[in-house]
Scaffold this active site. Sequence first.
Site, PDB file in Angstrom:
ATOM      1  N   ASP A  48       6.279  15.881  -4.087  1.00  0.00           N
ATOM      2  CA  ASP A  48       5.979  14.479  -4.377  1.00  0.00           C
ATOM      3  C   ASP A  48       6.382  14.094  -5.801  1.00  0.00           C
ATOM      4  O   ASP A  48       6.299  12.923  -6.185  1.00  0.00           O
ATOM      5  CB  ASP A  48       4.506  14.152  -4.125  1.00  0.00           C
ATOM      6  CG  ASP A  48       3.549  15.053  -4.890  1.00  0.00           C
ATOM      7  OD1 ASP A  48       4.010  15.846  -5.730  1.00  0.00           O
ATOM      8  OD2 ASP A  48       2.330  14.961  -4.642  1.00  0.00           O
ATOM      9  N   ASP A  92       5.468  18.361   0.649  1.00  0.00           N
ATOM     10  CA  ASP A  92       4.195  17.976   0.040  1.00  0.00           C
ATOM     11  C   ASP A  92       3.502  16.898   0.866  1.00  0.00           C
ATOM     12  O   ASP A  92       4.145  15.940   1.309  1.00  0.00           O
ATOM     13  CB  ASP A  92       4.438  17.389  -1.361  1.00  0.00           C
ATOM     14  CG  ASP A  92       4.162  18.384  -2.474  1.00  0.00           C
ATOM     15  OD1 ASP A  92       3.481  19.395  -2.215  1.00  0.00           O
ATOM     16  OD2 ASP A  92       4.623  18.148  -3.603  1.00  0.00           O
ATOM     17  N   GLU A 133      -2.687  20.068  -2.461  1.00  0.00           N
ATOM     18  CA  GLU A 133      -3.268  20.407  -3.755  1.00  0.00           C
ATOM     19  C   GLU A 133      -4.779  20.558  -3.628  1.00  0.00           C
ATOM     20  O   GLU A 133      -5.448  19.723  -3.025  1.00  0.00           O
ATOM     21  CB  GLU A 133      -2.947  19.318  -4.785  1.00  0.00           C
ATOM     22  CG  GLU A 133      -1.477  19.253  -5.166  1.00  0.00           C
ATOM     23  CD  GLU A 133      -1.220  18.252  -6.290  1.00  0.00           C
ATOM     24  OE1 GLU A 133      -2.194  17.776  -6.914  1.00  0.00           O
ATOM     25  OE2 GLU A 133      -0.046  17.942  -6.537  1.00  0.00           O
ATOM     26  N   GLU A 171       0.173  26.278 -10.955  1.00  0.00           N
ATOM     27  CA  GLU A 171       0.861  25.426 -11.927  1.00  0.00           C
ATOM     28  C   GLU A 171       0.135  25.325 -13.265  1.00  0.00           C
ATOM     29  O   GLU A 171      -1.076  25.091 -13.321  1.00  0.00           O
ATOM     30  CB  GLU A 171       1.060  24.008 -11.365  1.00  0.00           C
ATOM     31  CG  GLU A 171       1.767  23.081 -12.349  1.00  0.00           C
ATOM     32  CD  GLU A 171       2.241  21.776 -11.758  1.00  0.00           C
ATOM     33  OE1 GLU A 171       2.818  20.967 -12.508  1.00  0.00           O
ATOM     34  OE2 GLU A 171       2.051  21.560 -10.544  1.00  0.00           O
TER      35      GLU A 171
END
Length: 235
Positions: free
Chosen positions: A16, A55, A87, A154
């Site tokens: 994204d 995503d 996420e 991340e």
Amino acid sequence: MATILDPFCDLLLVGDSLAMVLYGETSTNNVSLQTMIEHGKSVVKGCSKSIIIVDMPKGTYEVSAIVALKNAKKILKETGCDGVKLEGGVKISHTIKLLVKNKIPVMGHIGLMPQQVKHPKNYKVKGRSLDEQELIINDLKAVEKAGAFSVVIEAVTEKLANKLTKLSKIKTIGIGASKKCDGQILVTEDLLGFFSKNAKFVKKYADISGFISKAIKKFKSDVIKRKFPSKKNVY
């Protein structure tokens, strides 16, 4: 682009982040499900070898696990991709579990989660405090237990990334994490040098921006001087 990348990559993520690198947005949050699907279609069409993950954009899976399942099925059906990425950790583990139960491969994403960042200045490294480290470790365990086949880590400290990879029973993919992660991922436009400013974890392997500027400058000059089109370029 996907056709060029495919021979060299094990996995391609249709992220994204395209909201920022292609559409000029300041965050990843302003991208629709349909936009992700259209980009996913293009990448799948251009590849023959790589695993393709798409995503799930913000707002398409957080409301409920049932909504997430509906949207994940739509992504797989319309793109032909191999799986989706979400996420979050503990908070969405039940959603990951439902997707996996319905035979939808899921890649997790922990540490810095861009969909939760409301302002560019809030892109900060995670895992500096003991409390934050514990939360991220718990996220890893939750994603793993829920059935994710891999997890993106991340922007966490190298020490924490090493620990997460050692603890993890699934493949870890680092972006701003550690070389000890099982794999690495970068935004294609970042590693090719499309932008002058990048995060610390980005290594530019080319200067495409400079190359394009020189080419366009030469094209403009040739047009002004009537050098283009030449006899070779007309019928």
